[in-house]
Write a protein that holds these residues in place. Structure first.
Motif, PDB file in Angstrom:
ATOM      1  N   GLY A  12       0.656  -1.592  -0.093  1.00  0.00           N
ATOM      2  CA  GLY A  12      -0.034  -0.116  -0.285  1.00  0.00           C
ATOM      3  C   GLY A  12       1.270   1.271   0.305  1.00  0.00           C
ATOM      4  O   GLY A  12       0.424   2.357   0.493  1.00  0.00           O
ATOM      5  N   ILE A  13       2.471   1.265  -0.326  1.00  0.00           N
ATOM      6  CA  ILE A  13       2.920   2.592  -0.916  1.00  0.00           C
ATOM      7  C   ILE A  13       2.261   3.149  -1.667  1.00  0.00           C
ATOM      8  O   ILE A  13       2.970   4.968  -1.070  1.00  0.00           O
ATOM      9  CB  ILE A  13       4.626   1.778  -1.589  1.00  0.00           C
ATOM     10  N   GLY A  14       1.060   3.667  -2.541  1.00  0.00           N
ATOM     11  CA  GLY A  14       0.815   4.021  -2.904  1.00  0.00           C
ATOM     12  C   GLY A  14       0.989   4.906  -4.372  1.00  0.00           C
ATOM     13  O   GLY A  14       0.489   6.301  -5.111  1.00  0.00           O
ATOM     14  N   GLU A  17      -1.041   4.535  -7.270  1.00  0.00           N
ATOM     15  CA  GLU A  17      -2.729   5.696  -6.776  1.00  0.00           C
ATOM     16  C   GLU A  17      -2.059   6.862  -7.924  1.00  0.00           C
ATOM     17  O   GLU A  17      -2.808   7.487  -8.181  1.00  0.00           O
ATOM     18  CB  GLU A  17      -2.777   5.736  -5.784  1.00  0.00           C
ATOM     19  N   SER A  18      -0.960   6.803  -7.038  1.00  0.00           N
ATOM     20  CA  SER A  18      -0.241   8.825  -7.090  1.00  0.00           C
ATOM     21  C   SER A  18      -0.256   8.607  -8.992  1.00  0.00           C
ATOM     22  O   SER A  18      -0.542   9.930  -9.697  1.00  0.00           O
ATOM     23  CB  SER A  18       1.225   8.584  -7.039  1.00  0.00           C
ATOM     24  N   VAL A  26      -5.775   3.579  -1.982  1.00  0.00           N
ATOM     25  CA  VAL A  26      -5.537   2.751  -1.330  1.00  0.00           C
ATOM     26  C   VAL A  26      -6.453   3.302  -0.290  1.00  0.00           C
ATOM     27  O   VAL A  26      -6.590   4.662  -0.050  1.00  0.00           O
ATOM     28  CB  VAL A  26      -4.085   3.310  -0.799  1.00  0.00           C
ATOM     29  N   ASP A  27      -6.754   2.199   0.587  1.00  0.00           N
ATOM     30  CA  ASP A  27      -8.144   2.328   1.491  1.00  0.00           C
ATOM     31  C   ASP A  27      -7.689   2.632   2.635  1.00  0.00           C
ATOM     32  O   ASP A  27      -6.273   2.654   2.672  1.00  0.00           O
ATOM     33  CB  ASP A  27      -9.007   1.207   1.178  1.00  0.00           C
ATOM     34  N   ASP A  28      -8.431   2.944   4.001  1.00  0.00           N
ATOM     35  CA  ASP A  28      -8.030   3.433   5.446  1.00  0.00           C
ATOM     36  C   ASP A  28      -6.862   2.378   5.796  1.00  0.00           C
ATOM     37  O   ASP A  28      -6.163   2.904   7.252  1.00  0.00           O
ATOM     38  CB  ASP A  28      -9.169   3.826   6.121  1.00  0.00           C
ATOM     39  N   GLY A  30      -4.773   0.668   4.481  1.00  0.00           N
ATOM     40  CA  GLY A  30      -3.367   0.686   4.076  1.00  0.00           C
ATOM     41  C   GLY A  30      -3.668  -0.289   2.576  1.00  0.00           C
ATOM     42  O   GLY A  30      -2.909  -0.640   1.827  1.00  0.00           O
TER      43      GLY A  30
ATOM     44  N   TRP B 331       8.327   6.944   2.453  1.00  0.00           N
ATOM     45  CA  TRP B 331       7.339   6.367   2.962  1.00  0.00           C
ATOM     46  C   TRP B 331       8.413   5.357   3.940  1.00  0.00           C
ATOM     47  O   TRP B 331       8.991   4.950   4.018  1.00  0.00           O
ATOM     48  CB  TRP B 331       6.150   5.169   2.270  1.00  0.00           C
ATOM     49  N   ARG B 338       2.229   3.230   9.577  1.00  0.00           N
ATOM     50  CA  ARG B 338       3.010   3.626   8.803  1.00  0.00           C
ATOM     51  C   ARG B 338       3.156   5.655   8.210  1.00  0.00           C
ATOM     52  O   ARG B 338       2.384   5.899   8.470  1.00  0.00           O
ATOM     53  CB  ARG B 338       2.880   3.140   7.110  1.00  0.00           C
ATOM     54  N   GLN B 340       3.968   8.629   6.305  1.00  0.00           N
ATOM     55  CA  GLN B 340       3.774   8.707   4.526  1.00  0.00           C
ATOM     56  C   GLN B 340       4.380  10.553   4.054  1.00  0.00           C
ATOM     57  O   GLN B 340       2.907  10.890   5.157  1.00  0.00           O
ATOM     58  CB  GLN B 340       3.185   8.057   3.658  1.00  0.00           C
ATOM     59  N   ARG B 361      -3.847   7.911  14.186  1.00  0.00           N
ATOM     60  CA  ARG B 361      -3.826   8.520  12.457  1.00  0.00           C
ATOM     61  C   ARG B 361      -3.440   9.866  12.438  1.00  0.00           C
ATOM     62  O   ARG B 361      -4.713  10.917  13.228  1.00  0.00           O
ATOM     63  CB  ARG B 361      -4.183   8.076  11.798  1.00  0.00           C
ATOM     64  N   GLN B 381      -3.052   5.948   4.658  1.00  0.00           N
ATOM     65  CA  GLN B 381      -2.404   5.788   3.325  1.00  0.00           C
ATOM     66  C   GLN B 381      -3.823   6.692   2.588  1.00  0.00           C
ATOM     67  O   GLN B 381      -3.659   6.558   1.011  1.00  0.00           O
ATOM     68  CB  GLN B 381      -2.631   4.304   3.182  1.00  0.00           C
ATOM     69  N   ARG B 382      -5.171   6.474   3.100  1.00  0.00           N
ATOM     70  CA  ARG B 382      -6.144   6.729   1.794  1.00  0.00           C
ATOM     71  C   ARG B 382      -6.052   8.443   1.424  1.00  0.00           C
ATOM     72  O   ARG B 382      -6.440   8.397  -0.232  1.00  0.00           O
ATOM     73  CB  ARG B 382      -7.407   6.375   2.453  1.00  0.00           C
ATOM     74  N   MET B 385      -1.563  10.187  -1.172  1.00  0.00           N
ATOM     75  CA  MET B 385      -1.362  10.278  -2.947  1.00  0.00           C
ATOM     76  C   MET B 385      -2.364  11.507  -3.470  1.00  0.00           C
ATOM     77  O   MET B 385      -2.195  12.510  -4.352  1.00  0.00           O
ATOM     78  CB  MET B 385      -1.550   9.300  -3.805  1.00  0.00           C
ATOM     79  N   ARG B 386      -3.873  11.590  -2.638  1.00  0.00           N
ATOM     80  CA  ARG B 386      -4.927  12.968  -3.244  1.00  0.00           C
ATOM     81  C   ARG B 386      -3.654  13.894  -3.408  1.00  0.00           C
ATOM     82  O   ARG B 386      -3.668  15.094  -3.930  1.00  0.00           O
ATOM     83  CB  ARG B 386      -5.673  12.785  -2.216  1.00  0.00           C
TER      84      ARG B 386
END
Lengths: 63, 416
Positions: A12-14, A17-18, A26-28, A30, B331, B338, B340, B361, B381-382, B385-386
């Motif tokens: 889930g590094i993402g 998605e980027s 990626v959801d909550d 991870g 990360w 995690r 980030q 969090r 994590q959600r 990236m946004r």
């Protein structure tokens, strides 16, 4: 083209998605959610970059 | 060898540095259709491997200790047609003759990519003392892992990301773990004056002792480390000392070459260094990042991967060069959480838009002028990236705050 996700490798590094936000999220927890396993042609270049850009090599294309 | 490449398909590409950036450079060269000779030169004896796991899962009890290379010998030979020279550090560069020197040979290039990375800073006066390590290479990680396997009382010097990951790995094994940081507050430079301590509170919450504002005055022991002595006279018993005190670009082999060096190989926005057909990529490259209008050097995974690929394409197809523009992203994993970060941390202020700094969090956004300049998340994590995408397109801070509102009230996603 289909996208195949190896959940054992994904952490889930993402970065996917980027690069391809219409396809990956990626959801909550991870966990990666593949929004469209069948890649829309408009997103193919982005998804290719995501496959290449995955730090854990968790994404693959399947013809 | 001709001094100019006649066509994009010919010539000889030499890549110095056989880690992620170097590997991506040779892969990208072939994918882009370069069919000339490629030589990859590496200082370490190992085939390219992935570094982020070395301070993370590699250190956990029972994790595989085998080295899985990112690219095997046969792939290099058969798929890419690359000559790989390992355990052979570059020792010099002759820009006029277009030659890279190693102790064993001279290698001519028509295009050169410098991807020699960084070296971890070592503690002065500790050579010859067993049990004192840095953590940069596979060999370093194996030494640290063995000590943790033996139940070492662990002292980490430097409260940065690598050190914090080591401390986390030691604590997860139940070992007595202390972090000593010379500055009065941890991670101020990397994430800012309030957010650094917020992250560092994870240490205390997980049973790691964090001592800030204390210089280490001596690492003591006979043959192997026994204790770490601090400026206030106290000492901490230790079987393992890991220094996480930063890294310096591996540019000593370029001394006298005439290539401009300033905390890294100085490059323009196309990753072109100060020599004909010479480019740099990865941790060693200080390039002009057009997104932020400033020169930066970034020691992150995705930066190394992307710059390696971009530098090779720009070096081999100079008629169609593209700038390397990025929002830095990294990360880190501590105690099962995690962290980030995207962007740059030197904003005018930060706003916590979700969660709180003492909790499990949070999401914090950095403002610079009217712009969103960075985002830091703990178990977010959600979100991250946004914001990275907003930063990439230069979104203003109000837009980021508006996004934060929609994120806060969104129902959790369900897996498709």
């Amino acid at each position: 083209m289909r996208i195949v996700l190896d959940r054992a490798k994904c952490t889930g590094i993402g970065i996917c998605e980027s690069l391809a936000p219409d396809v990956f999220e990626v959801d909550d927890n991870g966990d990666l959610v593949v929004l469209h396993a069948e890649v829309p042609s408009s997103a193919e270049a982005d998804v290719a970059a995501a496959v290449e850009g995955c730090p854990t090599q968790a994404l693959q294309f399947e013809a | 060898m001709s001094s100019q490449m006649d066509s994009p398909g010919r010539g000889a590409l030499v890549v110095v540095g056989a880690s992620l950036a170097g590997l991506r450079a040779v892969e990208s060269a072939r994918k882009a259709g370069f069919d000339g000779r490629i030589t990859l030169v590496g200082e370490e004896v190992h085939l390219p491997y992935d570094r982020p796991p070395l301070s993370k899962e590699f250190l956990s009890a029972g994790a595989p200790i085998d080295h899985v290379p990112l690219c095997g010998r046969s792939e290099f030979a058969d798929d890419y047609g690359v000559d790989v020279l390992l355990g052979e550090p570059a020792t010099g560069l002759d820009l006029d003759a277009r030659v890279v020197h190693t102790r064993e040979r001279q290698i001519s290039y028509s295009a050169l990519i410098i991807a020699t990375g960084v070296r971890a800073r070592e503690l002065r006066g500790t050579s010859g003392l067993a049990g004192v390590h840095v953590l940069r290479t596979l060999d370093d990680a194996r030494s640290v892992r063995r000590a943790l396997d033996d139940g070492a009382r662990t002292v980490v010097i430097g409260a940065g990301f690598i050190g914090s990951e080591v401390a986390s790995a030691a604590r997860e094994r139940g070992l007595r773990t202390t972090i000593v940081e010379a500055l009065p507050a941890p991670m101020v430079r990397s994430v800012g004056p309030d957010l650094g301590p917020a992250l560092a509170s994870l240490h205390e919450r997980n049973g790691t002792t964090l001592i800030c504002g204390q210089e280490v005055t001596a690492i003591e022991g006979t043959g192997r480390v026994e204790r770490v002595r601090l400026a206030d006279g106290t000492s901490i018993e230790a079987d393992l000392v890991v220094a996480g005190i930063g890294a310096t670009p591996a540019t000593e082999w370029l001394a006298g070459s005439g290539l401009p060096i300033d905390d890294g190989v100085v490059c323009d926005e196309h990753l072109r260094a100060g020599g004909a057909d010479v480019y740099a990529a990865g941790d060693v490259a200080r390039w002009h990042n057009p997104r932020f209008g400033t020169s930066m050097r970034v020691e992150h995974w995705s930066n190394a991967a992307e710059q390696g690929a971009r530098a090779a394409r720009n070096a081999l197809f100079p008629a169609v060069v593209e700038p390397y523009r990025t929002v830095p992203y990294f990360w880190s994993d501590w105690y099962g959480s995690r962290i980030q970060f995207a962007g740059i941390a030197d904003g005018d202020e930060h706003v916590v838009v979700s969660g709180d700094l003492t909790g499990e969090r949070f999401v914090a956004l950095y403002r610079r002028g009217d712009e969103l300049s960075g985002a830091l998340t703990l178990n977010g994590q959600r979100h991250i990236m946004r914001y990275r995408r907003l930063i990439a397109r230069g979104a203003n801070f109000d837009e980021a705050l508006a996004l934060a509102e929609t994120m806060a009230y969104r129902h959790p996603t369900t897996r498709s």
